[in-house]
Design an enzyme around this catalytic site. Structure first.
Site, PDB file in Angstrom:
ATOM      1  NE  ARG A  79      -2.480  -0.226   3.585  1.00 18.29           N
ATOM      2  CZ  ARG A  79      -2.224  -1.057   4.586  1.00 18.29           C
ATOM      3  NH1 ARG A  79      -2.498  -2.338   4.462  1.00 18.29           N
ATOM      4  NH2 ARG A  79      -1.709  -0.623   5.721  1.00 18.29           N
ATOM      5  CE1 TYR A 223       2.407  -7.183  -4.020  1.00 17.50           C
ATOM      6  CE2 TYR A 223       1.196  -6.284  -2.161  1.00 17.50           C
ATOM      7  CZ  TYR A 223       2.044  -7.232  -2.685  1.00 17.50           C
ATOM      8  OH  TYR A 223       2.517  -8.240  -1.895  1.00 17.50           O
ATOM      9  CE  LYS A 232      -6.210  -3.683   4.992  1.00 14.94           C
ATOM     10  NZ  LYS A 232      -6.505  -4.347   6.275  1.00 14.94           N
ATOM     11  CG  HIS A 252      -7.779  -2.908  10.568  1.00 15.60           C
ATOM     12  ND1 HIS A 252      -6.538  -2.529  11.013  1.00 15.60           N
ATOM     13  CD2 HIS A 252      -7.565  -3.962   9.745  1.00 15.60           C
ATOM     14  CE1 HIS A 252      -5.613  -3.300  10.487  1.00 15.60           C
ATOM     15  NE2 HIS A 252      -6.207  -4.183   9.718  1.00 15.60           N
ATOM     16  CB  SER A 274       0.432  -4.195  10.870  1.00 20.90           C
ATOM     17  OG  SER A 274       1.201  -3.058  11.192  1.00 20.90           O
ATOM     18  CB  CYS A 276      -0.648  -6.330  17.241  1.00 21.74           C
ATOM     19  SG  CYS A 276       0.300  -4.805  17.441  1.00 21.74           S
ATOM     20  CG  ASP A 299      -7.814  -7.189   7.191  1.00 20.75           C
ATOM     21  OD1 ASP A 299      -7.037  -6.731   8.045  1.00 20.75           O
ATOM     22  OD2 ASP A 299      -7.931  -6.687   6.054  1.00 20.75           O
ATOM     23  NE  ARG A 391       0.154  -8.459   2.322  1.00 25.12           N
ATOM     24  CZ  ARG A 391      -0.601  -7.958   3.304  1.00 25.12           C
ATOM     25  NH1 ARG A 391      -1.663  -8.620   3.739  1.00 25.12           N
ATOM     26  NH2 ARG A 391      -0.288  -6.805   3.859  1.00 25.12           N
ATOM     27  CG  ASN A 519      -2.689 -14.935  23.146  1.00 24.43           C
ATOM     28  OD1 ASN A 519      -1.952 -14.716  24.110  1.00 24.43           O
ATOM     29  ND2 ASN A 519      -2.359 -14.585  21.912  1.00 24.43           N
TER      30      ASN A 519
END
Length: 613
Positions: A79, A223, A232, A252, A274, A276, A299, A391, A519
């Site tokens: 991006r 891309y 997005k 998001h 990102s 995380c 996402d 990706r 977690n």
């Protein structure tokens, strides 16, 4: 204003005829042919065959059945946030965290860029739905593009086809998106001026959003989020503005279903910036016996109140556009297993037998690799073999942890929302907000902390409100106000709000918490709070667990580790309040009063002076 003004605008406006719109875009861009996509398997097969002949796609061997590798142009790999703009009549409506442009000036620039941009190329018309077609939380769009890669990827990431087109032609509202790689093959007289290339793009790149008329114009890049306009661009930047007008939320976030050993189900969303752990959390394999986590999305989440006043959520996407480096059987088995076939890989390295490879896939790189640019590579090369933003694009249905209701048009009732940044200090492992306003404060002020000298000063934080810093299509402070308003409307049906931090470190720089499947231990405590079974300790961070209420059986934590993980030191939070005040100062008087009051309360709890609201 001939092309911009006639697009779909606010609710209740007249919806323009899609065929007339396509004809006018074709008149501007002057393609050699216009093809309407139907989303069929046969169409995908034809597009893939075309991509292989052009050299855009390279077939992969049997380990990734029916999969292909694409290599982008070296200057078109991610991006382009500095060339991603929001056009609003009033610059304050875009806010200080967006790149604002004047709509009139931007339109003039776009018309110049797009004039003749598709000469000699095919213009594909891609009608699509974000969310199940016709669903109460879904939205429709049409993307025109001259990128074969974009068409194929949109076919995976959205619901492309005649069903969406029929709704649009029947008068349903839709969002228009115009995309060109900016690589015409012919001049204005129809004479060929250059040969096509496997990955066409342009040095000039511009991704423009008009939230007030609900439009997207993207030029120069083929891309990812620059070219897949449903992602997005639509699902966050435009949809967030739509949601503010219409009373819903586009965020998001990941979305999961959590099932307890007793069979009780809860639905949890998570806003993580990102790096995380968002995808890992979305596809978690719980370490706690009897617990189950199922994937609904990794996402984007759209949320809307239903007739009973509950907040329902969907993942509007139909696929995953995931970062390959770091993905392996060890780190994320579900993500690794869903890549068995039917996947488009982009900018990965390649083994001598033609398979894909990336850093983290195996402990040791194979011999004889070719890097993402097609050059020979060895560990001594001094550069990554796969691009760090390499990706994979794969259908959601291939995810082994996918919940059976992932595409239910009604969505799921949301029970909890987690806000999580990467903080080496200060923020405890988990804390529940005291109330909705405090939860919105936690979301608005979330941040990730720099922990290595190469990244900057240790302890410096980058604020990323709601993990939406690059994605909110309007003033972020107004986004916080919208969240506060939604909480008032939801009342007793509002989901509980929490902050989490998997990344706290000890004095030697080691992680205190194992993360990944462990977690689930935090999820167990979250469920306990939802069920009203567990007490909590009130701290400057919020309501944190008592040490005896967090199951750490089998973790072999060093003495004092759990206490440190759950600590919220007042001195640390006094400094945190200073950082929050700096963030709020960017937005001036648009910061909602309840959040200023929360900052004042944080000052009071840490012994600092209260800010004037």
């Amino acid at each position: 204003m001939t092309l911009i003004d006639d697009a779909p605008a606010t609710t209740g406006s007249e919806v323009p005829d899609v065929r007339a719109w396509v004809a006018r875009i074709a008149e501007l861009t002057q393609p050699a042919r216009v093809v309407w996509c139907d989303g069929s398997a046969a169409e995908r097969h034809r597009l893939i065959s075309m991509g292989v002949r052009k050299g855009t796609l390279e077939p992969l061997p049997e380990p990734h059945y029916g999969s292909y590798l694409a290599r982008s142009a070296p200057d078109d790999v991610a991006r382009v946030e500095d060339r991603t703009v929001i056009a609003t009549a009033d610059p304050d409506d875009a806010g200080p965290t967006n790149n604002w442009r004047d709509p009139v000036d931007l339109e003039a620039e776009l018309l110049e860029l797009f004039e003749g941009s598709m000469r000699g190329r095919t213009m594909w018309v891609v009608p699509f739905s974000m969310g199940p077609v016709g669903g109460p939380l879904s939205q429709l769009g049409v993307q025109v593009t001259d990128s074969l890669y974009a068409v194929l990827s949109m076919g995976t990431m959205t619901r492309v086809g005649t069903a969406a087109r029929e709704l649009i032609e029947a008068g349903a509202p839709w969002v228009p998106g115009v995309h060109s790689v900016g690589y015409p093959l012919e001049n204005e007289f129809g004479q060929q001026v250059r040969e096509d290339v496997p990955w066409p793009s342009n040095e000039t790149k511009l991704i423009a959003h008009f939230p007030e008329s609900r439009q997207i114009w993207s030029y120069g890049s083929g891309y990812g989020g620059n070219a897949l306009l449903g992602k997005k661009c639509f699902a966050l930047r435009i949809a967030s503005a739509m949601g503010r007008e219409e009373g819903w939320l586009a965020e998001h976030m990941l979305l999961v279903r959590v099932t307890t050993p007793e069979g009780k189900r809860y639905h949890v969303a998570g806003a993580f910036p990102s790096a995380c752990g968002k995808t890992n959390f979305a596809m978690m394999t719980p370490s706690l016996p009897g617990w189950k986590v199922e994937t609904l999305g990794d996402d984007i989440v759209w949320m809307r109140r239903d007739e009973q006043g509950r907040l329902r959520a969907i993942n509007p996407e139909a696929g995953f556009f995931g970062v390959a480096p770091g993905t392996s059987e060890a780190t994320n088995p579900a993500a690794h297993q869903m890549l068995w076939g039917g996947t488009i890989f982009t900018n990965c390295a390649q083994t001598p037998d033609g398979d894909v490879w990336w850093e983290g896939l195996t402990a040791t790189p194979p011999q004889g690799l070719v890097d993402w640019t097609g050059q020979p590579w060895s560990p001594e090369s001094g550069r990554p073999a796969a691009h760090p933003n390499a990706r994979f694009t794969v259908a959601a249905e291939q995810c082994p942890t996918l919940a059976d209701s992932w595409d239910d048009p009604e969505g799921v009732v949301l029970d909890a929302v987690l806000f999580g940044g990467r903080r080496a200090t200060t923020v405890p492992l988990v804390a529940q907000a005291r109330d909705w306003s405090h939860g919105v404060f936690l979301g608005a002020t979330m941040a990730s902390e720099k922990t290595a000298a190469a990244e900057g000063t240790v302890g410096e934080v980058r604020r990323d409100p709601f993990a939406m810093l690059p994605f909110t299509g309007y003033n972020a402070a107004d986004h916080w106000s919208h969240w506060l308003e939604q909480g008032e409307l939801l009342g007793e049906h509002a989901p509980a709000l929490f902050s989490v931090n998997w990344f706290r470190k000890d004095a030697d720089g080691g992680f205190l918490w194992p993360g990944f499947g462990d977690n689930s231990r935090v999820l167990e405590w979250v469920v306990g709070r939802l069920e009203g079974r567990l007490d909590a300790v009130d701290t400057p961070a919020g309501l944190v667990p008592r040490t005896e209420d967090l199951d750490v059986t089998g973790l072999d934590l060093a003495p004092g580790t759990l206490e440190e993980l759950l600590s919220a030191d007042p001195a640390d939070y006094a400094r945190e309040a200073d950082g929050v005040a700096e963030l709020f100062a960017l937005f001036g008087d648009r910061v909602p009063a309840p959040l200023l009051a929360q900052l004042g309360e944080l000052r009071r709890r840490t012994g600092g002076a209260q800010d004037a609201a």
